[in-house]
Design a protein around this motif. Structure first.
Motif, PDB file in Angstrom:
ATOM      1  N   ALA A 124       0.834  -1.202   0.000  1.00 36.72           N
ATOM      2  CA  ALA A 124       0.000   0.000   0.000  1.00 36.72           C
ATOM      3  C   ALA A 124       0.870   1.254   0.000  1.00 36.72           C
ATOM      4  O   ALA A 124       1.949   1.287   0.586  1.00 36.72           O
ATOM      5  N   ARG A 160      -7.313   8.459  -5.920  1.00 35.93           N
ATOM      6  CA  ARG A 160      -7.898   7.153  -5.596  1.00 35.93           C
ATOM      7  C   ARG A 160      -7.167   6.013  -6.291  1.00 35.93           C
ATOM      8  O   ARG A 160      -7.164   4.880  -5.795  1.00 35.93           O
ATOM      9  N   THR A 185      -3.900   4.394  -0.978  1.00 36.70           N
ATOM     10  CA  THR A 185      -4.856   3.725  -0.104  1.00 36.70           C
ATOM     11  C   THR A 185      -5.334   4.754   0.920  1.00 36.70           C
ATOM     12  O   THR A 185      -4.506   5.490   1.476  1.00 36.70           O
TER      13      THR A 185
END
Length: 272
Positions: free
Chosen positions: A94, A123, A127
């Motif tokens: 992430a 987006r 994350t």
């Protein structure tokens, strides 16, 4: 309690994605701010790397405790000033849009991951964070962190007010034509929650974006204590706890709330 002299650095970080140059800009700004008596320096969203990086962004992300974080801590300690700054953070697979606070003793203390991501670019790149309130303390003042789009959600700022945040630092990358956010919405957020907001924006063109500038330090009475224009600038102004106490006494939104009436609003009614 004495006012907390606060500096806001408006401007791009230099060459986007050039972290070394950004650190040089930060070092110079920290020295100038400290020379004017500032104890806190707030910079823009993704300050160290630049915002409009496209596919290069993930490659610039660092894990917590990385080289850039250590360098910022050194700058903070050298100038004896707290620094709020942004850069992409990697945690496993992430990538987060993260704002960090480095204390004037050179100790990194807290990190906030942007919870409300704006538009397809963010987006797709990040994350969303899951911790709504992140705080640090400097000279007896409780400082909270949000990032750009977060401050446009009343719930996010109210959560900070209820948690005791006195100065909300908001690294920002507000684009044109959304100048009304800096001019109108940010002062309203400060007023309705009885806290100071240090809103530090980028400025000028970067990639296909054009950033609006208009960084500001707003008091809990809704009065703008300092306002930048559209170019690179270092603002310095005081966040005075006495103003916060007087504003909350004059406009007691927090104590006059009736939470029992709002519980039903927590349910998503978009499908009703």
């Amino acid at each position: 309690m004495a006012p907390l002299r606060t500096a806001l650095l408006q401007g791009p970080a230099g060459v986007p994605a050039d972290i070394e140059q950004s650190l040089g800009v930060l070092d110079g700004a920290a020295g100038r701010a400290a020379g004017q008596g500032a104890r806190l320096l707030v910079t823009s969203e993704l300050f160290l790397t630049g915002y409009a990086l496209g596919e290069r962004l993930a490659a610039r992300a660092e894990a917590a405790g990385g080289a850039a974080e250590r360098r910022v801590a050194e700058i903070a300690a050298r100038h004896r000033i707290g620094i709020v700054y942004g850069m992409p953070e990697r945690d496993g697979r992430a990538v987060f849009n993260t704002a960090r606070f480095a204390g004037p003793d050179g100790e990194p203390t807290v990190a906030y991951r942007k919870a409300h991501l704006f538009g397809p670019y963010e987006r797709g790149a990040f994350t969303p964070g899951a911790e709504p309130v992140v705080q640090a303390e400097l000279d007896g003042v409780r400082i909270g962190l949000l990032i750009c789009y977060d401050v446009e959600f009343p719930e996010a700022v109210r959560a900070h007010a209820l948690a005791g945040t006195e100065l909300l630092a908001v690294p920002t990358a507000l684009m044109r034509p959304y100048e009304f956010v800096a001019r109108t919405l940010v002062p309203a957020r400060a007023y309705e929650n009885g806290l100071h907001i240090a809103y530090a924006n980028r400025c000028g063109p970067e990639g296909d974006q054009h950033f609006a500038g208009l960084s500001c330090l707003v008091g809990p009475d809704g009065v703008v204590r300092a306002r930048a224009g559209h170019g690179a600038e270092l603002l310095v102004a005081d966040a005075d706890p006495a103003v916060r106490a007087a504003a909350r006494a004059e406009t007691p939104y927090l104590t006059d709330r009736r939470p029992e009436l709002y519980r039903s609003l927590h349910r998503d009614r978009s499908s009703d």
